[in-house]
Scaffold this motif. Structure first.
Motif, PDB file in Angstrom:
ATOM      1  N   ARG A  77       0.830   4.286  -2.870  1.00  0.00           N
ATOM      2  CA  ARG A  77       0.835   5.690  -2.547  1.00  0.00           C
ATOM      3  C   ARG A  77       2.010   6.402  -3.020  1.00  0.00           C
ATOM      4  O   ARG A  77       1.681   7.425  -3.725  1.00  0.00           O
TER       5      ARG A  77
ATOM      6  N   HIS B  61       0.842  -1.139  -0.072  1.00  0.00           N
ATOM      7  CA  HIS B  61       0.073   0.038  -0.147  1.00  0.00           C
ATOM      8  C   HIS B  61       0.779   1.322   0.056  1.00  0.00           C
ATOM      9  O   HIS B  61       0.496   2.299  -0.626  1.00  0.00           O
TER      10      HIS B  61
ATOM     11  N   LYS C  71       1.689   9.371  -5.890  1.00  0.00           N
ATOM     12  CA  LYS C  71       2.157  10.676  -5.791  1.00  0.00           C
ATOM     13  C   LYS C  71       3.165  10.931  -6.856  1.00  0.00           C
ATOM     14  O   LYS C  71       3.142  12.122  -7.464  1.00  0.00           O
TER      15      LYS C  71
END
Length: 167
Positions: A125, A121, A129
């Motif tokens: 992320r 996870h 980004k």
């Protein structure tokens, strides 16, 4: 040279006498013991309360046979603990240790899987980004390029507009 042969022969005789002494002594020691404490001083002896006798522990069988001495009346290691209770206690402790080991192993594997999913996870992320920053930079570069094109009269609408309008 001759003295080496005598030393070798002496060592051989000493070794054989030691082996014979070790194999013969438990039986004689167990037969001569008259009390439980005297009997259990030697680990190869077994005290039977039913017959009040000291017996040589039957090494070939794991447990002493009932004909030799019932487990409930057998004492080994300590006079106060009967052999049956000793076996049950050791079995329970071993079972608890085995179950604890597998429980810890399961927990470690489960936590390891949780950790890897958290890691995945986190990586997703970070990738998102990076992707949004890249898209922002791409949009900024497009705006700058459009400004430069307008400055020099290169419109993006038609690449052949320059040739159609003779100036």
């Amino acid at each position: 040279m001759m003295w080496r042969n005598y030393v070798s022969l002496l060592l051989l005789l000493f070794g054989l006498s030691t082996v014979w002494a070790q194999t013969a002594s438990p039986e004689k020691y167990c037969e001569n013991s008259t009390t439980c404490n005297d009997c259990l001083n030697n680990a190869s002896c077994l005290w039977c309360i039913k017959t009040s006798s000291c017996l040589t522990y039957p090494v070939k069988t794991i447990l002493p046979p009932y004909s030799l001495c019932p487990l409930n009346d057998a004492r080994w290691g300590a006079c106060s603990i009967n052999f049956q209770v000793l076996i049950i206690t050791i079995s329970v402790v071993a079972g608890v240790l085995i179950i604890s080991f597998f429980f810890c192993l399961f927990c470690c594997c489960k936590c390891e899987n949780c950790g890897s999913s958290n890691f995945e996870h986190k990586m997703q992320r970070q990738a998102e980004k990076r992707k949004t920053k890249q898209e922002q930079r791409k949009a900024e570069m497009k705006i700058r390029h459009d400004e430069i094109r307008q400055k020099y009269g290169l419109s993006k609408a038609s690449p052949y507009a320059r040739f159609e309008n003779p100036a």
